[in-house]
Design a protein around this motif. Structure first.
Motif, PDB file in Angstrom:
ATOM      1  N   MET A   1       0.850  -1.178   0.000  1.00 40.07           N
ATOM      2  CA  MET A   1       0.000   0.000   0.000  1.00 40.07           C
ATOM      3  C   MET A   1       0.889   1.232   0.000  1.00 40.07           C
ATOM      4  O   MET A   1       1.743   1.376   0.867  1.00 40.07           O
ATOM      5  CB  MET A   1      -0.902  -0.027   1.238  1.00 40.07           C
ATOM      6  CG  MET A   1      -1.795   1.179   1.360  1.00 40.07           C
ATOM      7  SD  MET A   1      -2.811   1.279   2.857  1.00 40.07           S
ATOM      8  CE  MET A   1      -3.801  -0.156   2.765  1.00 40.07           C
ATOM      9  N   ASP A   2       0.698   2.083  -1.000  1.00 47.28           N
ATOM     10  CA  ASP A   2       1.503   3.297  -1.055  1.00 47.28           C
ATOM     11  C   ASP A   2       0.920   4.362  -0.122  1.00 47.28           C
ATOM     12  O   ASP A   2      -0.150   4.193   0.460  1.00 47.28           O
ATOM     13  CB  ASP A   2       1.620   3.809  -2.494  1.00 47.28           C
ATOM     14  CG  ASP A   2       0.293   4.242  -3.086  1.00 47.28           C
ATOM     15  OD1 ASP A   2      -0.760   3.909  -2.522  1.00 47.28           O
ATOM     16  OD2 ASP A   2       0.323   4.932  -4.124  1.00 47.28           O
ATOM     17  N   LEU A   3       1.640   5.447   0.017  1.00 48.91           N
ATOM     18  CA  LEU A   3       1.266   6.502   0.958  1.00 48.91           C
ATOM     19  C   LEU A   3      -0.102   7.095   0.625  1.00 48.91           C
ATOM     20  O   LEU A   3      -0.935   7.293   1.508  1.00 48.91           O
ATOM     21  CB  LEU A   3       2.334   7.597   0.975  1.00 48.91           C
ATOM     22  CG  LEU A   3       2.057   8.769   1.916  1.00 48.91           C
ATOM     23  CD1 LEU A   3       1.952   8.279   3.354  1.00 48.91           C
ATOM     24  CD2 LEU A   3       3.137   9.821   1.782  1.00 48.91           C
ATOM     25  N   GLN A   4      -0.356   7.350  -0.652  1.00 51.84           N
ATOM     26  CA  GLN A   4      -1.632   7.949  -1.030  1.00 51.84           C
ATOM     27  C   GLN A   4      -2.803   7.009  -0.698  1.00 51.84           C
ATOM     28  O   GLN A   4      -3.838   7.447  -0.202  1.00 51.84           O
ATOM     29  CB  GLN A   4      -1.650   8.316  -2.507  1.00 51.84           C
ATOM     30  CG  GLN A   4      -2.892   9.097  -2.896  1.00 51.84           C
ATOM     31  CD  GLN A   4      -2.895   9.498  -4.349  1.00 51.84           C
ATOM     32  OE1 GLN A   4      -2.146   8.953  -5.157  1.00 51.84           O
ATOM     33  NE2 GLN A   4      -3.740  10.444  -4.686  1.00 51.84           N
ATOM     34  N   ALA A   5      -2.629   5.736  -0.935  1.00 56.81           N
ATOM     35  CA  ALA A   5      -3.673   4.760  -0.615  1.00 56.81           C
ATOM     36  C   ALA A   5      -3.900   4.709   0.899  1.00 56.81           C
ATOM     37  O   ALA A   5      -5.046   4.615   1.360  1.00 56.81           O
ATOM     38  CB  ALA A   5      -3.292   3.378  -1.143  1.00 56.81           C
ATOM     39  N   ASP A  49     -10.206   0.276  -6.289  1.00 52.10           N
ATOM     40  CA  ASP A  49      -8.781   0.617  -6.264  1.00 52.10           C
ATOM     41  C   ASP A  49      -8.477   1.928  -6.981  1.00 52.10           C
ATOM     42  O   ASP A  49      -7.343   2.410  -6.946  1.00 52.10           O
ATOM     43  CB  ASP A  49      -7.965  -0.493  -6.930  1.00 52.10           C
ATOM     44  CG  ASP A  49      -7.969  -1.776  -6.114  1.00 52.10           C
ATOM     45  OD1 ASP A  49      -8.087  -1.692  -4.878  1.00 52.10           O
ATOM     46  OD2 ASP A  49      -7.847  -2.855  -6.721  1.00 52.10           O
ATOM     47  N   LYS A  51      -8.129   5.537  -7.286  1.00 46.19           N
ATOM     48  CA  LYS A  51      -7.975   6.619  -6.308  1.00 46.19           C
ATOM     49  C   LYS A  51      -8.874   7.811  -6.610  1.00 46.19           C
ATOM     50  O   LYS A  51      -9.373   8.461  -5.688  1.00 46.19           O
ATOM     51  CB  LYS A  51      -6.507   7.033  -6.221  1.00 46.19           C
ATOM     52  CG  LYS A  51      -5.668   5.935  -5.605  1.00 46.19           C
ATOM     53  CD  LYS A  51      -4.214   6.291  -5.545  1.00 46.19           C
ATOM     54  CE  LYS A  51      -3.486   5.181  -4.847  1.00 46.19           C
ATOM     55  NZ  LYS A  51      -2.350   4.684  -5.533  1.00 46.19           N
TER      56      LYS A  51
END
Length: 77
Positions: A1-5, A49, A51
């Motif tokens: 999971m990236d930061l934005q997610a 998913d 964004k």
């Protein structure tokens, strides 16, 4: 999971908690149905998913929550 997610997930959870808090001010006879509706809306989109769509859902949820809050204020709850 990236930061934005991660940040989007935190915003969704915050919105969900706010919705549950506001729903506790609803009349007793409609409180359970309101909470069920809130949960269904969150569950319906939990596998999204995209964004941009998540951001749209969050902003739409905030607007609906503001409307609900104002309606409960006007009705004295």
């Amino acid at each position: 999971m990236d930061l934005q997610a991660f940040i989007l997930r935190a915003r969704v959870l915050k919105l969900y908690r706010q919705a549950l808090r506001i729903s506790s001010r609803a009349p007793l006879d409609s409180r359970d149905e309101l909470r069920r509706t809130i949960r269904e809306e969150i569950e319906k989109n939990k596998n999204c998913d995209d964004k941009q769509r998540i951001k749209f859902f969050i902003s739409e949820g905030i607007q609906k929550l503001k409307g609900l809050d104002e309606m409960l204020d006007m009705s004295g709850h």
